[in-house]
Motif scaffolding. Structure first.
Motif, PDB file in Angstrom:
ATOM      1  N   LEU A  26      78.713  35.464  79.561  1.00 51.98           N
ATOM      2  CA  LEU A  26      78.641  33.901  79.601  1.00 51.98           C
ATOM      3  C   LEU A  26      80.246  33.456  79.887  1.00 51.98           C
ATOM      4  O   LEU A  26      80.398  32.470  79.815  1.00 51.98           O
ATOM      5  CB  LEU A  26      78.233  33.456  78.464  1.00 51.98           C
ATOM      6  CG  LEU A  26      76.758  33.806  77.947  1.00 51.98           C
ATOM      7  CD1 LEU A  26      76.205  33.150  76.630  1.00 51.98           C
ATOM      8  CD2 LEU A  26      75.877  33.105  78.890  1.00 51.98           C
ATOM      9  N   GLY A  27      81.118  34.339  79.792  1.00 54.43           N
ATOM     10  CA  GLY A  27      82.566  34.101  79.863  1.00 54.43           C
ATOM     11  C   GLY A  27      83.211  33.423  78.796  1.00 54.43           C
ATOM     12  O   GLY A  27      84.013  32.367  79.017  1.00 54.43           O
ATOM     13  N   GLY A  28      82.688  33.296  77.557  1.00 54.28           N
ATOM     14  CA  GLY A  28      83.187  32.742  76.640  1.00 54.28           C
ATOM     15  C   GLY A  28      84.157  33.527  75.643  1.00 54.28           C
ATOM     16  O   GLY A  28      84.734  34.483  76.330  1.00 54.28           O
ATOM     17  N   GLU A  29      84.649  33.036  74.690  1.00 53.34           N
ATOM     18  CA  GLU A  29      85.511  33.803  73.811  1.00 53.34           C
ATOM     19  C   GLU A  29      85.068  34.262  72.329  1.00 53.34           C
ATOM     20  O   GLU A  29      84.368  33.135  71.694  1.00 53.34           O
ATOM     21  CB  GLU A  29      86.716  32.940  73.450  1.00 53.34           C
ATOM     22  CG  GLU A  29      87.615  33.286  72.440  1.00 53.34           C
ATOM     23  CD  GLU A  29      88.853  32.246  72.100  1.00 53.34           C
ATOM     24  OE1 GLU A  29      89.545  32.582  71.543  1.00 53.34           O
ATOM     25  OE2 GLU A  29      88.883  31.092  72.758  1.00 53.34           O
ATOM     26  N   LEU A  30      85.029  35.475  71.949  1.00 53.93           N
ATOM     27  CA  LEU A  30      84.633  35.683  70.801  1.00 53.93           C
ATOM     28  C   LEU A  30      85.486  35.336  69.603  1.00 53.93           C
ATOM     29  O   LEU A  30      86.377  36.066  69.507  1.00 53.93           O
ATOM     30  CB  LEU A  30      84.418  37.451  70.821  1.00 53.93           C
ATOM     31  CG  LEU A  30      83.664  38.238  69.563  1.00 53.93           C
ATOM     32  CD1 LEU A  30      82.288  37.475  69.097  1.00 53.93           C
ATOM     33  CD2 LEU A  30      83.726  39.467  69.650  1.00 53.93           C
ATOM     34  N   VAL A  31      85.094  34.238  68.966  1.00 58.44           N
ATOM     35  CA  VAL A  31      86.157  33.586  67.712  1.00 58.44           C
ATOM     36  C   VAL A  31      86.105  34.534  66.727  1.00 58.44           C
ATOM     37  O   VAL A  31      87.246  34.735  66.169  1.00 58.44           O
ATOM     38  CB  VAL A  31      85.513  32.394  67.542  1.00 58.44           C
ATOM     39  CG1 VAL A  31      86.479  31.692  66.374  1.00 58.44           C
ATOM     40  CG2 VAL A  31      85.646  31.405  68.790  1.00 58.44           C
ATOM     41  N   GLY A  32      84.963  35.416  66.202  1.00 54.03           N
ATOM     42  CA  GLY A  32      85.333  36.229  65.372  1.00 54.03           C
ATOM     43  C   GLY A  32      83.956  36.923  65.004  1.00 54.03           C
ATOM     44  O   GLY A  32      82.700  36.317  65.314  1.00 54.03           O
TER      45      GLY A  32
END
Length: 146
Positions: A26-32
């Motif tokens: 999905l082209g996201g950012e794995l925040v944590g």
């Protein structure tokens, strides 16, 4: 007022892999990612040893501002059992405790409680239920609310 509504995907031990997969796809950012074993202040009495490395909570922030949450469902922790194909819930965040209680009560009509509304280490008020249509809801108040 509702501040956010997002899907929460549940897995049977593959939460780490799923979090990285969906972040990439999905082209996201794995925040944590927090595991059950890392949860501070949580009552993990009776937690099976194999659950300690399972994902309690992973958050992926997408470029459009949406959020996708991921969790593993450990066996024997009082949660509804994992069911492949029916492993998604809807989370609704509020900025008002009383509104969260009201919505929880309305969603509960004809449904069943999974976790009573209560203070948790991540929220001043959190609870989950399955409504009369079989949809699991997580109702939570954002931490900043007093």
């Amino acid at each position: 007022m509702i501040t956010k509504l997002f899907p929460y995907l549940n897995f049977d031990g593959s939460g780490h892999e799923a979090a990285h997969f969906y972040t990439d796809v999905l082209g996201g950012e794995l925040v944590g990612i927090m595991t059950y074993g890392e949860a501070q202040g949580a009552d993990m009495e009776g937690m099976p040893e194999e659950a300690k490395n399972m994902v309690m909570n992973a958050q992926i922030d997408l470029k459009n501002g949406d959020t996708l949450m991921i969790s593993d469902v450990p066996p024997g922790m009082g949660m509804p059992a994992f069911q492949k194909g029916n492993n998604m819930s809807v989370t609704v965040l509020f900025d008002d405790i009383e509104e969260a209680r009201t919505v929880f009560g309305k969603l509960l009509e004809g449904g069943t409680v999974s976790m009573e509304l209560q203070k948790t280490f991540w929220s001043p008020l959190y609870g989950s239920l399955v409504d009369k249509f079989g949809i699991e809801w997580q109702v939570s108040v954002e931490d900043e609310v007093e």
